[in-house]
Design a protein around this motif. Structure first.
Motif, PDB file in Angstrom:
ATOM      1  N   PHE A   1     -10.166   9.459  -9.672  1.00 27.61           N
ATOM      2  CA  PHE A   1      -9.573   8.923  -8.443  1.00 27.61           C
ATOM      3  C   PHE A   1      -8.324   8.105  -8.771  1.00 27.61           C
ATOM      4  N   ALA A   2      -7.484   8.007  -7.781  1.00 27.66           N
ATOM      5  CA  ALA A   2      -6.316   7.121  -7.870  1.00 27.66           C
ATOM      6  C   ALA A   2      -6.802   5.695  -8.137  1.00 27.66           C
ATOM      7  N   PRO A   3      -5.950   4.847  -8.749  1.00 25.43           N
ATOM      8  CA  PRO A   3      -6.374   3.459  -8.917  1.00 25.43           C
ATOM      9  C   PRO A   3      -6.656   2.827  -7.550  1.00 25.43           C
ATOM     10  N   ARG A   4      -7.618   1.936  -7.497  1.00 21.85           N
ATOM     11  CA  ARG A   4      -7.993   1.210  -6.272  1.00 21.85           C
ATOM     12  C   ARG A   4      -8.209   2.138  -5.067  1.00 21.85           C
ATOM     13  N   PRO A   5      -9.079   3.114  -5.201  1.00 24.69           N
ATOM     14  CA  PRO A   5      -9.199   4.086  -4.099  1.00 24.69           C
ATOM     15  C   PRO A   5      -9.742   3.493  -2.804  1.00 24.69           C
ATOM     16  N   PHE A   6     -10.469   2.365  -2.924  1.00 23.43           N
ATOM     17  CA  PHE A   6     -11.108   1.819  -1.707  1.00 23.43           C
ATOM     18  C   PHE A   6     -10.536   0.456  -1.320  1.00 23.43           C
ATOM     19  N   ASP A   7      -9.387   0.096  -1.893  1.00 21.07           N
ATOM     20  CA  ASP A   7      -8.853  -1.255  -1.699  1.00 21.07           C
ATOM     21  C   ASP A   7      -7.851  -1.335  -0.554  1.00 21.07           C
ATOM     22  N   VAL A   8      -7.740  -2.532  -0.020  1.00 26.86           N
ATOM     23  CA  VAL A   8      -6.615  -2.844   0.866  1.00 26.86           C
ATOM     24  C   VAL A   8      -5.904  -4.058   0.291  1.00 26.86           C
ATOM     25  N   TRP A   9      -4.657  -4.225   0.689  1.00 24.96           N
ATOM     26  CA  TRP A   9      -3.934  -5.429   0.316  1.00 24.96           C
ATOM     27  C   TRP A   9      -4.283  -6.510   1.335  1.00 24.96           C
ATOM     28  N   ASP A  10      -4.927  -7.545   0.846  1.00 30.69           N
ATOM     29  CA  ASP A  10      -5.351  -8.630   1.719  1.00 30.69           C
ATOM     30  C   ASP A  10      -4.168  -9.582   1.883  1.00 30.69           C
ATOM     31  N   GLU A  11      -3.574  -9.582   3.065  1.00 35.62           N
ATOM     32  CA  GLU A  11      -2.336 -10.338   3.263  1.00 35.62           C
ATOM     33  C   GLU A  11      -2.556 -11.832   3.086  1.00 35.62           C
TER      34      GLU A  11
ATOM     35  N   LEU B   1      -5.356  10.523   0.452  1.00 37.51           N
ATOM     36  CA  LEU B   1      -5.474  11.301  -0.786  1.00 37.51           C
ATOM     37  C   LEU B   1      -5.886  10.376  -1.927  1.00 37.51           C
ATOM     38  N   VAL B   2      -6.913  10.771  -2.688  1.00 31.82           N
ATOM     39  CA  VAL B   2      -7.298   9.956  -3.851  1.00 31.82           C
ATOM     40  C   VAL B   2      -7.310  10.743  -5.146  1.00 31.82           C
ATOM     41  N   GLY B   3      -7.024  12.024  -5.091  1.00 35.88           N
ATOM     42  CA  GLY B   3      -7.018  12.772  -6.342  1.00 35.88           C
ATOM     43  C   GLY B   3      -6.699  14.230  -6.085  1.00 35.88           C
ATOM     44  N   PHE B   4      -6.261  14.908  -7.138  1.00 41.12           N
ATOM     45  CA  PHE B   4      -6.024  16.346  -7.034  1.00 41.12           C
ATOM     46  C   PHE B   4      -5.951  16.933  -8.432  1.00 41.12           C
TER      47      PHE B   4
ATOM     48  N   VAL C   1     -19.565  16.880  -7.015  1.00 41.91           N
ATOM     49  CA  VAL C   1     -20.404  15.802  -7.534  1.00 41.91           C
ATOM     50  C   VAL C   1     -19.510  14.583  -7.721  1.00 41.91           C
ATOM     51  N   VAL C   2     -19.949  13.448  -7.148  1.00 46.23           N
ATOM     52  CA  VAL C   2     -19.047  12.291  -7.083  1.00 46.23           C
ATOM     53  C   VAL C   2     -19.662  11.076  -7.769  1.00 46.23           C
ATOM     54  N   THR C   3     -18.837  10.311  -8.497  1.00 47.79           N
ATOM     55  CA  THR C   3     -19.187   8.963  -8.958  1.00 47.79           C
ATOM     56  C   THR C   3     -18.157   8.032  -8.311  1.00 47.79           C
ATOM     57  N   PRO C   4     -18.294   6.695  -8.442  1.00 42.37           N
ATOM     58  CA  PRO C   4     -17.290   5.835  -7.789  1.00 42.37           C
ATOM     59  C   PRO C   4     -15.877   6.010  -8.341  1.00 42.37           C
ATOM     60  N   ALA C   5     -15.715   6.678  -9.468  1.00 36.14           N
ATOM     61  CA  ALA C   5     -14.365   6.818 -10.015  1.00 36.14           C
ATOM     62  C   ALA C   5     -13.916   8.252 -10.210  1.00 36.14           C
TER      63      ALA C   5
ATOM     64  N   GLU D   1       0.817  -1.216   0.000  1.00 35.75           N
ATOM     65  CA  GLU D   1       0.000   0.000   0.000  1.00 35.75           C
ATOM     66  C   GLU D   1       0.848   1.262   0.000  1.00 35.75           C
ATOM     67  N   LEU D   2       2.079   1.158   0.529  1.00 34.37           N
ATOM     68  CA  LEU D   2       2.906   2.360   0.588  1.00 34.37           C
ATOM     69  C   LEU D   2       4.134   2.271  -0.322  1.00 34.37           C
ATOM     70  N   TYR D   3       5.070   1.400   0.024  1.00 34.62           N
ATOM     71  CA  TYR D   3       6.406   1.511  -0.564  1.00 34.62           C
ATOM     72  C   TYR D   3       6.487   1.031  -2.009  1.00 34.62           C
ATOM     73  N   LEU D   4       5.740  -0.058  -2.331  1.00 35.49           N
ATOM     74  CA  LEU D   4       5.741  -0.530  -3.717  1.00 35.49           C
ATOM     75  C   LEU D   4       4.800   0.298  -4.588  1.00 35.49           C
ATOM     76  N   ALA D   5       3.828   0.954  -3.955  1.00 34.53           N
ATOM     77  CA  ALA D   5       2.744   1.588  -4.726  1.00 34.53           C
ATOM     78  C   ALA D   5       3.244   2.572  -5.794  1.00 34.53           C
ATOM     79  N   PRO D   6       4.166   3.498  -5.465  1.00 34.38           N
ATOM     80  CA  PRO D   6       4.620   4.406  -6.529  1.00 34.38           C
ATOM     81  C   PRO D   6       5.338   3.659  -7.653  1.00 34.38           C
ATOM     82  N   PHE D   7       6.151   2.656  -7.297  1.00 30.73           N
ATOM     83  CA  PHE D   7       6.842   1.887  -8.345  1.00 30.73           C
ATOM     84  C   PHE D   7       5.820   1.203  -9.245  1.00 30.73           C
ATOM     85  N   GLU D   8       4.810   0.616  -8.606  1.00 35.29           N
ATOM     86  CA  GLU D   8       3.802  -0.101  -9.399  1.00 35.29           C
ATOM     87  C   GLU D   8       3.077   0.851 -10.356  1.00 35.29           C
ATOM     88  N   ALA D   9       2.627   1.961  -9.822  1.00 37.60           N
ATOM     89  CA  ALA D   9       1.875   2.898 -10.669  1.00 37.60           C
ATOM     90  C   ALA D   9       2.747   3.413 -11.814  1.00 37.60           C
ATOM     91  N   ILE D  10       3.992   3.699 -11.516  1.00 38.47           N
ATOM     92  CA  ILE D  10       4.873   4.256 -12.550  1.00 38.47           C
ATOM     93  C   ILE D  10       5.185   3.194 -13.602  1.00 38.47           C
TER      94      ILE D  10
END
Ligand code: BGC
Length: 811
Positions: A769-779, A749-752, A709-713, A172-181
């Protein structure tokens, strides 16, 4: 022929020894050329605020942009992309194919020594800024190298530390920027970090480098080791490391060919990595027969103008009482500018990110040029940042004279500063390490002030230091007991004596260094500096002078700063205090002048215990070569300060929730899990509040948030400029789960997006929104899962100043 065909044709024509050599640096910055298959030597260079080129010297300057913290403070991927394009342009100018940037590690602890070189404590802001930077570099046909993969968030024992990171925090934190990039910007290279993650050193970490990075995310570029990070031939190759840097002594090359012949490793793995290197060469135009990814570079970027634009866009105005800023030039007949860094600007951080700017505009230069005629500008030093000597700079006119053992001059070259860093084949005037016996840094020094000037050296080996005909030192400096190799390499500064000098009267100086070839070193290098310290002044007197200057002034601008001994590479910070008597200085000036504006010239947070007693506080990071010009733009209102905090700014180190950077028994436990930065501050309700929250930053106008005004994405936000000036607003979107169903942060933060509007005008932004805005990593499942429930979507000016909220039901 397609690029793939050219790559396969070249691969098929290479023998094992050549292939193994191609995976190893031949020197500090390059891979070997193989002319027989049309392959040029691939050239790499740091990154990230400019492109140094293969020469680590000031005689080959680079356009110097603001620090990565500053770029992230712009909250503007488009601007980051233009920064990347400038880096590509500089790379091409210097014959560089691979830029070693961006750094997308996170601000886990404010003590991290290279904090200034990373973007943010938030993975999404980091990912957006980093992806844009990668796109910009690669728009120019040059490879970006996303680094340091992964969890290289501090410096202490960085070569050996085992960072134990719980899987959820890792994802959720350290790999996330690498993954998105990797997924969105498709970088052509990535750098494996020095450290271990969960017991496996990163250069050999098959799980992360192969299963996650390549198999799951689809990375098709080259993984290069951080410098000297590759430690095992088979372990690294099997682990997924393609290239070991630097050379000539690496675990690849001959050792790799021998391992294949001994049956320890399959040649197919060598081919796999060579194919990636050839693909990289094809992309950057270094492989004959393959059309480069970018056949002609994009339009020219004006580096100076861009450096100035990023600087003013990055400055974060965290406090502005009673409209203290902008200064009114018509009502400012006398301005007091206080601080050592106001005259000798600190424009970039230290370590491998260091480049040599062609020029630097100090706050004093910038204000002197911008203030209207008739305004008096007085400067007072106020406080010294350090009692230590620093590389000889302003006032010195120096040359380096290289001689052989007989004393014959081999080269005589001008030196822009007292620093020599000749690494590998990088010697001036065709001189070779074999022939070189002594290097003399010699010339004159014309003091800016009279008094006892200190002189010294940095580096190891034999030195003779002479000032005005008097020998101040003649002896041998030994290496410090093994610390970080980067520090050990440079040595600690030592002062050897002082000379009484008169203001404006030039004096001869000389530092002769005898090269020691017997000293064990990973590659031949000549690294030392002539150091200088201005006369020591009574600290109380310096403060008194500043108070005197400020007392009668219409405004007092105090520039406070950190030093290269505080923010650099190879060590972490011990505290967040401003060095020297700078806190006392600010208090004294503020007591003398209610219109005191403090400019903070630091790449990362510092404590500002006086912050509520001054009229305004402007954070300017390391502002790059045009920093002083941008500062004048903002102070005088020609530009609005555009920055928002990319990281929470603590009031005191003791309040910060995550600070540890020192491993215990070799291990640094990320025991806070997914709670760093604001995610951690939010976790302790009733605990200390930070000085300034994530996302905070004032402009020169005011905004009303009119609708959300909001939609899920997506979210659509409308704002109105309610002030009297045109302005730019960074609209921030945060998600807050109504119930804590999965032990999650309170909000994230999910968007700007940024918008501009004139006085009274409206502006609207559609924000994805950022990808997977409502997700957690299920260990347990080893997968992402969306957590159903009610979520608030909040739009506003910072994490804690949200203006509109809409609730969303996710099932
Ligand atoms: C740093 C890298 C850098 C490399 C080459 C290392 O010490 O960690 O960020 O790219 O040196 O200078």
């Amino acid at each position: 022929m397609t690029a793939d065909e050219a790559v396969e044709a070249a691969l098929g024509a290479l023998d094992l020894d050549t292939k193994a050599r191609l995976l190893a640096g031949q020197d500090m910055w390059t891979l070997p050329a193989v002319p027989a298959v049309g392959l040029a030597s691939l050239v790499m260079s740091d990154g990230p605020v400019g492109v140094r080129g293969v020469r680590w010297t000031a005689d080959d300057p680079s356009v110097t942009l603001p620090s990565p913290t500053a770029l992230a403070a712009c909250w503007d991927p488009e601007l980051a992309r233009r920064a990347g394009r400038l880096l590509a342009q500089e790379a091409r100018r210097k014959g560089v194919h691979v830029v070693l940037a961006p750094t997308v590690n996170l601000h886990r602890s404010p003590l991290g020594g290279r904090h200034f070189e990373a973007y943010s404590e938030d993975p999404y802001l980091t990912a957006e800024t980093g992806a844009a930077c990668v796109r910009g570099i690669q728009d120019g046909g040059v490879a970006a190298t996303v680094k340091h993969f992964v969890a290289n968030d501090a410096e202490t024992d960085r070569f050996t530390v085992d960072n134990t990171v719980p899987p959820r925090a890792l994802r959720e934190l350290y790999l996330a920027p690498f993954e998105a990039i990797v997924r969105c910007a498709r970088p052509w290279a990535l750098m494996a970090a020095y450290n271990q993650v969960n017991g496996v050193t990163m250069t050999e970490n098959r799980h992360l480098q192969t299963e996650v990075l390549r198999d799951a995310w689809g990375f098709d570029g080259v993984v290069v080791s951080d410098w000297f990070a590759a430690r095992s031939t088979t372990g690294a190759l099997v682990g997924g490391l393609d290239v070991a840097m630097p050379g000539p002594h690496t675990v690849y090359g001959d050792a790799l060919a021998a391992a294949v012949r001994a049956g320890d490793v399959d040649e197919a793995l060598v081919d796999r990595s060579v194919r990636r290197v050839l693909r990289l060469a094809a992309r950057v135009g270094a492989l004959e027969g393959a059309e480069p990814a970018v056949p002609s570079p994009p339009a020219h970027v004006d580096g100076e103008a861009l450096a100035r634009e990023i600087a003013h866009r990055s400055f974060v105005l965290v406090r502005n009482e009673c409209g203290a800023l902008p200064l009114d030039p018509a009502r400012s007949r006398r301005v007091a500018l206080v601080g050592a860094a106001a005259r000798d600007a600190r424009v970039l951080g230290g370590g491998s990110a260091h480049v040599f700017p062609a020029r630097t505009v100090s706050p004093l230069d910038g204000l002197a040029a911008a203030l209207p005629e008739g305004t008096e500008l007085v400067h007072a030093r106020g406080a010294d940042l350090s009692g230590e000597p620093a590389p000889a700079g302003p006032g010195f006119a120096l040359r380096a004279v290289c001689r052989d053992a007989e004393g014959t001059v081999l080269a005589d070259v001008p030196l822009p500063s007292g620093q020599i860093q000749w690494i590998g084949a990088d010697l001036p005037g065709g001189v070779t390490h074999e022939a070189l016996h002594t290097v003399e840094v010699t010339g004159t020094y014309t003091p800016r002030e009279g008094g006892a000037h200190g002189f010294g050296t940095r580096g190891v080996g034999a030195f003779t230091l002479t000032v005005g005909g008097r020998v101040l030192y003649d002896g041998t400096r030994e290496a410090e007991p093994a610390g970080d190799p980067f520090e050990a390499f440079a040595g600690t500064p030592a002062e050897h004596g002082a000379a009484d000098l008169a203001e404006g009267v030039p004096v001869e100086v000389s530092l002769r260094h005898t090269v020691d070839r017997d000293r064990p070193a990973p590659l031949p290098a000549v690294v030392f500096s002539l150091l200088h310290r201005p006369p020591r002044r009574d600290p109380d007197e310096l403060i008194a002078e500043a108070v005197e200057a400020a007392r009668g002034a219409d405004a007092a601008v105090v520039v406070v700063a950190t030093t290269e001994r505080v923010e650099s590479e190879g060590f972490d910070r011990a505290d967040l205090r401003l060095p020297g008597r700078q806190d006392d200085l600010v208090r004294a000036v503020a007591a003398a002048n209610p219109r005191t504006v403090v400019v903070v010239n630091a790449g990362a947070p510092v404590e500002m215990p006086w912050r509520d007693d001054v009229a305004a506080v402007l954070l300017t990071w390391f502002p790059g070569q045009e920093g002083g010009a941008a500062l004048a733009d903002v102070l005088l209102g020609a530009e609005e300060p555009g920055g928002r905090l990319p990281t929470t700014w603590p009031a005191a180190l003791a309040d910060a929730p995550v600070t540890a950077v020192t491993p215990v028994d070799g291990e640094l436990r990320y025991e806070e899990g997914p709670f760093i930065g604001y995610r951690a501050w939010d976790r302790a309700p009733g605990g200390p509040a930070p000085a300034y929250p994530f996302g905070h930053g004032l402009g020169y106008t005011t905004w009303e948030y009119e609708s959300l005004v909001v939609t899920p994405a997506t979210a659509r936000v409308r704002v109105r400029n309610t002030g009297t000036r045109p302005g730019r607003e960074v609209i921030q979107l945060y998600v807050a789960p109504r119930a804590d169903l999965a032990e999650r942060p309170a909000r994230w933060l999910v968007g700007f997006a940024s918008v501009t509007a004139g006085p009274g005008a409206r502006a609207e932004a559609e924000i994805r929104f950022a990808p997977r805005p409502f997700d957690v990593w299920d260990e347990e499942a080893g997968a992402w899962t969306a957590v159903p429930g009610q979520y608030e979507i909040r739009a506003g000016r910072s994490l804690t100043d949200t203006r509109l909220t809409v609730t969303l039901e996710l099932d």
